[in-house]
Scaffold this active site. Structure first.
Site, PDB file in Angstrom:
ATOM      1  N   ASP A  92      -3.989  -2.666  -6.486  1.00 59.01           N
ATOM      2  CA  ASP A  92      -5.126  -3.433  -5.988  1.00 59.01           C
ATOM      3  C   ASP A  92      -6.410  -2.614  -6.045  1.00 59.01           C
ATOM      4  OD1 ASP A  92      -3.642  -5.846  -5.146  1.00 59.01           O
ATOM      5  OD2 ASP A  92      -2.674  -4.466  -3.765  1.00 59.01           O
ATOM      6  N   GLY A 104      -0.881  -6.140  -2.274  1.00 61.85           N
ATOM      7  CA  GLY A 104      -1.470  -7.475  -2.298  1.00 61.85           C
ATOM      8  C   GLY A 104      -0.447  -8.563  -2.544  1.00 61.85           C
ATOM      9  N   GLU A 111       8.068  -1.309  -3.834  1.00 59.89           N
ATOM     10  CA  GLU A 111       7.257  -0.661  -4.859  1.00 59.89           C
ATOM     11  C   GLU A 111       7.160   0.842  -4.619  1.00 59.89           C
ATOM     12  OE1 GLU A 111       4.186  -4.249  -6.152  1.00 59.89           O
ATOM     13  OE2 GLU A 111       3.691  -2.977  -4.449  1.00 59.89           O
TER      14      GLU A 111
END
Length: 261
Positions: A92, A104, A111
């Site tokens: 982001d 986001g 992740e």
């Protein structure tokens, strides 16, 4: 195909294509989440079908897992992979030291786990994601549902002592209900405007009871591939201190030629 895309989608597409070229046969690859990462998964699917590329993909969300399977990519879990050769994901925001804000798409926990279990992490992004100082994009923090309002209060109190310009904290919603992550948690978005010391903030956030993980990725990213609306793409290597500039041909989906080092 590329000529039919909007400038922002073209920028994402060329970055994703350039990153897909880094993937070699037999690799175990972390597959990110979000619109730019989706272009990557589709391009890797093209290579799997067209070139016979054999890889094992570890997705960072259920949405990415579904897309990867649809594209013919073999999907395995991180536990099955053990360790990854490469993770490619979007961001982001990123700064000049390759520090990131991610989350986001509400997948920041998986992740971050996948990225840190990799030999290297490559971020793909359009040029608009580059910032001088992190913080314009709200910082996502994943929290457990139990006592989340107390956790928000503790976060707000901690922010009063941090080098930030804003201290507003909002619960991310999905219609009338709180947004629920793949792990069944909530997301609090911290509207900070500017983060003066991202490393300190990341450490403080993760010490607060109820916080699972924050969206600051510090000292994790090794390369950033930046796409532009005119088809240019830059591969920036933090460790080597190099920048390679390529151009995606209007006449083909994956024809790169080195222009400058």
């Amino acid at each position: 195909m590329i000529k039919d895309l909007s400038p922002i989608d073209k920028a994402k597409y060329v970055a994703a294509c350039r990153a897909a070229d880094l993937v070699q046969d037999g690799m175990r690859v972390g597959l990110g989440t979000g619109s730019t990462a989706a272009w990557l998964v589709r391009r890797l699917g093209e290579r799997v079908r067209g070139e016979g590329l054999t890889i094992k993909g570890v997705p960072t969300s259920t949405a990415t897992a579904q897309l990867a399977r649809e594209e013919g990519i073999e999907v395995i879990s991180l536990d099955q992979a053990g360790w990854l050769d490469l993770t490619i994901d979007g961001a982001d925001e990123f700064d000049g030291e390759f520090n990131l804000i991610k989350g986001g798409g509400a997948a920041l926990l998986q992740e971050k786990i996948v990225a840190t279990a990799s030999d290297q992490m490559v971020v793909i992004a359009d040029a608009g994601k580059e910032v001088e100082t992190l913080g314009a994009f709200p910082l996502p923090v994943e929290v457990i549902p139990f006592g989340w309002q107390t956790t928000r209060t503790l976060i707000e109190e901690a922010l009063d002592t941090m080098d930030v310009l804003g201290t507003s904290v909002t619960l991310r919603m999905n219609g009338e209900a709180p947004k629920v992550t793949d792990e069944g948690n909530h997301i609090l978005d911290l509207h900070l405007k500017r983060i003066g010391n991202a490393r300190q903030l990341a450490l403080v956030m993760n010490q607060i009871p109820g916080v699972v993980e924050n969206g600051l990725f510090i000292d994790i990213c090794d390369k950033v591939i930046v796409g532009y609306g005119d088809g240019r793409v830059e591969l920036r290597d933090l460790n080597e201190g190099t920048v390679l500039t390529d151009m995606l041909s209007e006449g083909g989906d994956n024809l790169f030629s080195d222009l400058t080092d």
